[in-house]
Design a protein around this motif. Structure first.
Motif, PDB file in Angstrom:
ATOM      1  N   MET A 167     -20.056  -6.938  10.257  1.00 25.24           N
ATOM      2  CA  MET A 167     -20.105  -5.498  10.175  1.00 25.24           C
ATOM      3  C   MET A 167     -18.796  -4.979   9.607  1.00 25.24           C
ATOM      4  O   MET A 167     -17.738  -5.469   9.939  1.00 25.24           O
ATOM      5  CB  MET A 167     -20.342  -4.899  11.545  1.00 25.24           C
ATOM      6  N   LEU A 168     -18.868  -3.990   8.780  1.00 22.18           N
ATOM      7  CA  LEU A 168     -17.676  -3.407   8.177  1.00 22.18           C
ATOM      8  C   LEU A 168     -17.229  -2.179   8.951  1.00 22.18           C
ATOM      9  O   LEU A 168     -18.058  -1.396   9.411  1.00 22.18           O
ATOM     10  CB  LEU A 168     -17.972  -3.004   6.730  1.00 22.18           C
ATOM     11  N   PRO A 169     -15.914  -1.974   9.082  1.00 18.83           N
ATOM     12  CA  PRO A 169     -15.417  -0.774   9.746  1.00 18.83           C
ATOM     13  C   PRO A 169     -15.715   0.474   8.915  1.00 18.83           C
ATOM     14  O   PRO A 169     -15.893   0.398   7.699  1.00 18.83           O
ATOM     15  CB  PRO A 169     -13.915  -1.011   9.867  1.00 18.83           C
ATOM     16  N   PRO A 170     -15.767   1.653   9.541  1.00 20.13           N
ATOM     17  CA  PRO A 170     -16.171   2.872   8.853  1.00 20.13           C
ATOM     18  C   PRO A 170     -15.209   3.362   7.783  1.00 20.13           C
ATOM     19  O   PRO A 170     -15.586   4.180   6.953  1.00 20.13           O
ATOM     20  CB  PRO A 170     -16.286   3.891   9.979  1.00 20.13           C
ATOM     21  N   ASP A 171     -13.975   2.871   7.781  1.00 18.28           N
ATOM     22  CA  ASP A 171     -13.005   3.360   6.808  1.00 18.28           C
ATOM     23  C   ASP A 171     -12.869   2.460   5.581  1.00 18.28           C
ATOM     24  O   ASP A 171     -12.015   2.694   4.735  1.00 18.28           O
ATOM     25  CB  ASP A 171     -11.655   3.584   7.473  1.00 18.28           C
ATOM     26  N   VAL A 172     -13.725   1.451   5.467  1.00 25.23           N
ATOM     27  CA  VAL A 172     -13.762   0.625   4.263  1.00 25.23           C
ATOM     28  C   VAL A 172     -14.226   1.505   3.113  1.00 25.23           C
ATOM     29  O   VAL A 172     -15.151   2.298   3.257  1.00 25.23           O
ATOM     30  CB  VAL A 172     -14.725  -0.564   4.443  1.00 25.23           C
ATOM     31  N   GLU A 173     -13.564   1.370   1.971  1.00 23.16           N
ATOM     32  CA  GLU A 173     -13.944   2.175   0.810  1.00 23.16           C
ATOM     33  C   GLU A 173     -14.833   1.381  -0.135  1.00 23.16           C
ATOM     34  O   GLU A 173     -14.664   0.170  -0.291  1.00 23.16           O
ATOM     35  CB  GLU A 173     -12.705   2.657   0.063  1.00 23.16           C
ATOM     36  N   VAL A 174     -15.782   2.077  -0.718  1.00 27.43           N
ATOM     37  CA  VAL A 174     -16.683   1.489  -1.703  1.00 27.43           C
ATOM     38  C   VAL A 174     -16.698   2.389  -2.934  1.00 27.43           C
ATOM     39  O   VAL A 174     -16.382   3.574  -2.858  1.00 27.43           O
ATOM     40  CB  VAL A 174     -18.114   1.334  -1.142  1.00 27.43           C
ATOM     41  N   ALA A 175     -17.033   1.808  -4.078  1.00 25.21           N
ATOM     42  CA  ALA A 175     -17.111   2.583  -5.319  1.00 25.21           C
ATOM     43  C   ALA A 175     -18.504   3.186  -5.453  1.00 25.21           C
ATOM     44  O   ALA A 175     -19.500   2.524  -5.172  1.00 25.21           O
ATOM     45  CB  ALA A 175     -16.807   1.693  -6.511  1.00 25.21           C
ATOM     46  N   VAL A 176     -18.549   4.446  -5.849  1.00 23.16           N
ATOM     47  CA  VAL A 176     -19.825   5.125  -6.082  1.00 23.16           C
ATOM     48  C   VAL A 176     -19.759   5.832  -7.432  1.00 23.16           C
ATOM     49  O   VAL A 176     -18.688   6.231  -7.895  1.00 23.16           O
ATOM     50  CB  VAL A 176     -20.148   6.141  -4.968  1.00 23.16           C
ATOM     51  N   ALA A 177     -20.903   5.985  -8.047  1.00 25.94           N
ATOM     52  CA  ALA A 177     -20.964   6.717  -9.315  1.00 25.94           C
ATOM     53  C   ALA A 177     -20.522   8.162  -9.092  1.00 25.94           C
ATOM     54  O   ALA A 177     -20.858   8.780  -8.086  1.00 25.94           O
ATOM     55  CB  ALA A 177     -22.380   6.680  -9.856  1.00 25.94           C
ATOM     56  N   ASP A 178     -19.732   8.687 -10.037  1.00 27.78           N
ATOM     57  CA  ASP A 178     -19.224  10.048  -9.918  1.00 27.78           C
ATOM     58  C   ASP A 178     -19.092  10.639 -11.314  1.00 27.78           C
ATOM     59  O   ASP A 178     -18.134  10.357 -12.036  1.00 27.78           O
ATOM     60  CB  ASP A 178     -17.877  10.036  -9.201  1.00 27.78           C
ATOM     61  N   ALA A 179     -20.052  11.455 -11.707  1.00 30.20           N
ATOM     62  CA  ALA A 179     -20.070  12.044 -13.048  1.00 30.20           C
ATOM     63  C   ALA A 179     -18.894  12.986 -13.286  1.00 30.20           C
ATOM     64  O   ALA A 179     -18.522  13.234 -14.436  1.00 30.20           O
ATOM     65  CB  ALA A 179     -21.383  12.788 -13.265  1.00 30.20           C
ATOM     66  N   ASP A 180     -18.273  13.498 -12.208  1.00 31.74           N
ATOM     67  CA  ASP A 180     -17.141  14.415 -12.354  1.00 31.74           C
ATOM     68  C   ASP A 180     -15.800  13.706 -12.497  1.00 31.74           C
ATOM     69  O   ASP A 180     -14.788  14.338 -12.761  1.00 31.74           O
ATOM     70  CB  ASP A 180     -17.084  15.365 -11.149  1.00 31.74           C
ATOM     71  N   SER A 181     -15.783  12.402 -12.317  1.00 31.81           N
ATOM     72  CA  SER A 181     -14.548  11.630 -12.409  1.00 31.81           C
ATOM     73  C   SER A 181     -14.376  11.081 -13.827  1.00 31.81           C
ATOM     74  O   SER A 181     -15.340  10.624 -14.432  1.00 31.81           O
ATOM     75  CB  SER A 181     -14.605  10.465 -11.416  1.00 31.81           C
ATOM     76  N   PRO A 182     -13.145  11.112 -14.364  1.00 27.73           N
ATOM     77  CA  PRO A 182     -12.912  10.560 -15.700  1.00 27.73           C
ATOM     78  C   PRO A 182     -13.315   9.083 -15.820  1.00 27.73           C
ATOM     79  O   PRO A 182     -13.747   8.634 -16.868  1.00 27.73           O
ATOM     80  CB  PRO A 182     -11.409  10.728 -15.911  1.00 27.73           C
ATOM     81  N   SER A 183     -13.201   8.351 -14.725  1.00 27.28           N
ATOM     82  CA  SER A 183     -13.546   6.929 -14.758  1.00 27.28           C
ATOM     83  C   SER A 183     -15.049   6.688 -14.587  1.00 27.28           C
ATOM     84  O   SER A 183     -15.526   5.589 -14.814  1.00 27.28           O
ATOM     85  CB  SER A 183     -12.794   6.187 -13.654  1.00 27.28           C
ATOM     86  N   GLY A 184     -15.771   7.703 -14.149  1.00 30.72           N
ATOM     87  CA  GLY A 184     -17.195   7.558 -13.909  1.00 30.72           C
ATOM     88  C   GLY A 184     -17.530   7.071 -12.508  1.00 30.72           C
ATOM     89  O   GLY A 184     -18.685   6.893 -12.165  1.00 30.72           O
ATOM     90  N   TRP A 185     -16.501   6.869 -11.686  1.00 26.32           N
ATOM     91  CA  TRP A 185     -16.713   6.445 -10.307  1.00 26.32           C
ATOM     92  C   TRP A 185     -15.619   7.012  -9.419  1.00 26.32           C
ATOM     93  O   TRP A 185     -14.594   7.488  -9.892  1.00 26.32           O
ATOM     94  CB  TRP A 185     -16.748   4.927 -10.197  1.00 26.32           C
ATOM     95  N   SER A 186     -15.841   6.976  -8.112  1.00 29.02           N
ATOM     96  CA  SER A 186     -14.815   7.359  -7.143  1.00 29.02           C
ATOM     97  C   SER A 186     -15.001   6.514  -5.891  1.00 29.02           C
ATOM     98  O   SER A 186     -16.031   5.867  -5.714  1.00 29.02           O
ATOM     99  CB  SER A 186     -14.893   8.848  -6.811  1.00 29.02           C
TER     100      SER A 186
END
Length: 50
Positions: A1-20
């Motif tokens: 199980m992963l802790p709740p503060d683990v970060e994952v990448a998600v698609a983000d059309a508003d970000s210059p990189s296309g993800w956040s």
């Protein structure tokens, strides 16, 4: 199980990189396991395995 503060990448059309990065807590604020933990918080690994 992963802790709740683990970060994952998600698609983000508003970000210059296309993800956040988002935490698991942000992605699933209604996580069912918090309902059954002793203090209403994110359950520990031990609680998940019980």
């Amino acid at each position: 199980m992963l802790p709740p503060d683990v970060e994952v990448a998600v698609a983000d059309a508003d970000s210059p990189s296309g993800w956040s990065a988002r935490t698991l807590r942000e992605l699933n604020p209604f996580y069912w396991g918090t309902r059954f933990s002793a203090d209403g918080g994110w359950p520990s690994i031990a609680e998940h395995l019980a």
